[in-house]
Every structure is written in structure tokens, then in C-alpha cells.
Design an enzyme around this catalytic site. Structure first.
Site, mmCIF file in Angstrom:
data_model
loop_
_atom_site.group_PDB
_atom_site.id
_atom_site.type_symbol
_atom_site.label_atom_id
_atom_site.label_comp_id
_atom_site.label_asym_id
_atom_site.label_seq_id
_atom_site.Cartn_x
_atom_site.Cartn_y
_atom_site.Cartn_z
ATOM 1 N N ASP B 95 0.848 -1.189 0.349
ATOM 2 C CA ASP B 95 0.118 0.133 0.148
ATOM 3 C C ASP B 95 1.044 1.359 -0.198
ATOM 4 O O ASP B 95 1.954 1.067 -0.159
ATOM 5 C CB ASP B 95 -0.642 -0.204 1.613
ATOM 6 C CG ASP B 95 -0.530 -0.143 2.481
ATOM 7 O OD1 ASP B 95 1.329 0.241 2.782
ATOM 8 O OD2 ASP B 95 -0.765 -0.619 3.347
ATOM 9 N N SER B 96 0.439 2.459 0.060
ATOM 10 C CA SER B 96 1.292 3.519 -0.142
ATOM 11 C C SER B 96 1.990 3.791 0.964
ATOM 12 O O SER B 96 2.863 3.702 1.026
ATOM 13 C CB SER B 96 -0.148 4.870 0.210
ATOM 14 O OG SER B 96 -1.285 4.660 0.428
#
Lengths: 97, 140
Positions: B95-96
Site C-alpha cells: 500500500d502507499s
């Protein structure tokens, strides 16, 4: 979503990632042991908020960003050796509607 | 730094003191105070992929290989999993926040500093390797 190669981040998302990055950078300047603790706690905190906080609750997110920046400023202080000096809160956000 | 009281505004632009920081590498655990929100005057202009590949060579295979190893370790992937230059971080399950961690790990491994705007444009292992070699060349 058939977006382009890079996910498009909102301005607020960029601020969150920027803050996260800042914490990781600050952790580097601490001792190896403290750094591990810091990174672990920060990671948990960000991921917990990522799950618990409604992404449209802009006011609360802004509050978290402001609080996070204050904590980051404290962490950058060379006198701060670890997170025990910081006033991190672990209470769940109570503003969920 | 003054605290901005912006009650009632759902979206706000924070007024932060502009900070000019120029650095080419961070060595060891020693790092100057770096504001995560400050605007940096030094920035690398990312060229469109096709043009970049024409003008400069793609990253060396050893750089891609090193990036792959770091990504695997960072994402706690089994050694048997295959990561190539074409691998997208999102496809690998990052994910980010994971991507931020990967970029930070790459910075330390290669002894460089990656600007935030550049970091946000990284989507694949090849992207990361290309950017790293670009930065390394500029600093040498």
C-alpha cells in the site's frame, strides 16, 4: 480503477505520506534500538488510523496531521532519545459517527 | 512555528516556512533536521518514460536486482517469490505506506536521498531503479 501507472494521491494523502516519511527520517538519527521501537510504533499508528478513520472526515484527519507534526518536531529534537518522551495517544478516535 | 487555527475549513493549505535544503546523500545515521512539509527548491525533473529510455540507458541489471531484493525484504516476501523490474508495488501487495518504507530503505541502501515528488512517481521496480541511477549519476 483503471488509473495510470502511479496512483493519484489527494493532497491530504500526500501530507499523510509526507508525515510518515518524516517520522522514518527522524528515527534514523536515534540509536538503533530506539529506532526499531519508533518505526514499529509509528507504523502501527499510521496503519491503525488508515483503517479506523473515515477518509472523508477531513476535520479529524487535519487534526491528526497537526498533532503528528507536533510529535515529529519533538522527535527531531536531539534531546528526544525515544518515544517515551513523546505524548503519543493510543485511544481510539471517538469522533466516529 | 505558529499553529494555524483554521476551524470551519474542511480543506486548507498550510502555510509553512519555505525551507531550502540541498543535499546529495545521507551517510549512516547522521541526518540534518529535515522538514517533511517544507518545499525543496532542488527537484529532479522526471521525463516521460519513453523519452527517458531514449536519452539515458535503463538501469543496470545489478541495480534492478538489488532493488528487487530490498523490495522482497521490505514486504517480507518468501525468497521463492519472483520480483522483476516489471513488478508493480501495488501488485506485490504494497500500500502507499509500504511504498514509503520501500523508498526509505532504498535510500539507505544506495546512500542517496529521493525527493518526495520523485518518490511518489515510483510504481514499479524499474521506476525505482531508473530513478536511483539517475540520482547516483547526478551526485557523482
Amino acid at each position: 480503477m483503471g488509473s495510470s501507472k502511479v496512483q493519484r494521491l489527494s493532497g491530504m494523502q500526500k501530507q499523510v505520506l509526507s508525515l510518515y516519511r518524516g517520522f522514518l527520517r527522524a528515527a534514523r538519527s536515534k540509536s538503533e534500538e530506539e529506532r526499531c521501537k519508533i518505526e514499529s510504533i509509528i507504523s502501527q499508528e499510521f496503519r491503525r488510523n488508515a483503517e479506523d478513520v473515515d477518509r472523508k472526515n477531513f476535520l479529524y484527519i487535519e487534526y491528526l496531521l497537526r498533532r503528528g507534526n507536533k510529535q515529529l518536531d519533538q522527535l527531531k529534537n536531539p534531546g528526544t532519545t525515544g518515544l517515551s518522551s513523546l505524548q503519543l495517544h493510543y485511544s481510539h478516535p471517538s469522533s466516529k459517527g | 512555528m505558529a499553529t494555524n487555527a483554521l476551524a470551519g475549513t474542511s480543506l486548507s493549505m498550510r502555510s509553512l516556512l519555505p525551507q531550502t535544503q540541498a543535499f546529495t546523500s545521507i551517510s549512516g545515521l547522521r541526518s540534518a533536521s529535515i522538514s517533511s512539509f517544507g518545499r525543496k527548491n532542488v527537484s529532479f525533473s522526471l521525463q516521460p518514460r519513453s523519452i527517458r529510455l531514449k536519452i539515458s540507458c535503463a538501469a543496470k541489471p545489478e541495480t534492478v536486482e538489488k532493488v528487487c531484493k530490498i523490495v522482497k525484504k521490505q514486504l517480507a516476501m518468501p525468497e521463492t517469490d519472483v520480483v522483476t523490474g516489471e513488478s508493480k508495488f501495488a501488485t506485490l501487495g504494497a500500500d502507499s505506506l509500504d511504498t514509503v518504507e520501500i523508498v526509505m530503505a532504498l535510500e539507505e541502501a544506495f546512500g542517496i536521498a529521493i525527493e518526495e515528488d520523485s518518490a511518489q512517481s515510483i510504481a514499479t521496480v524499474q521506476d525505482a531503479a531508473d530513478l536511483i541511477e539517475e540520482i547516483v549519476q547526478k551526485s557523482s
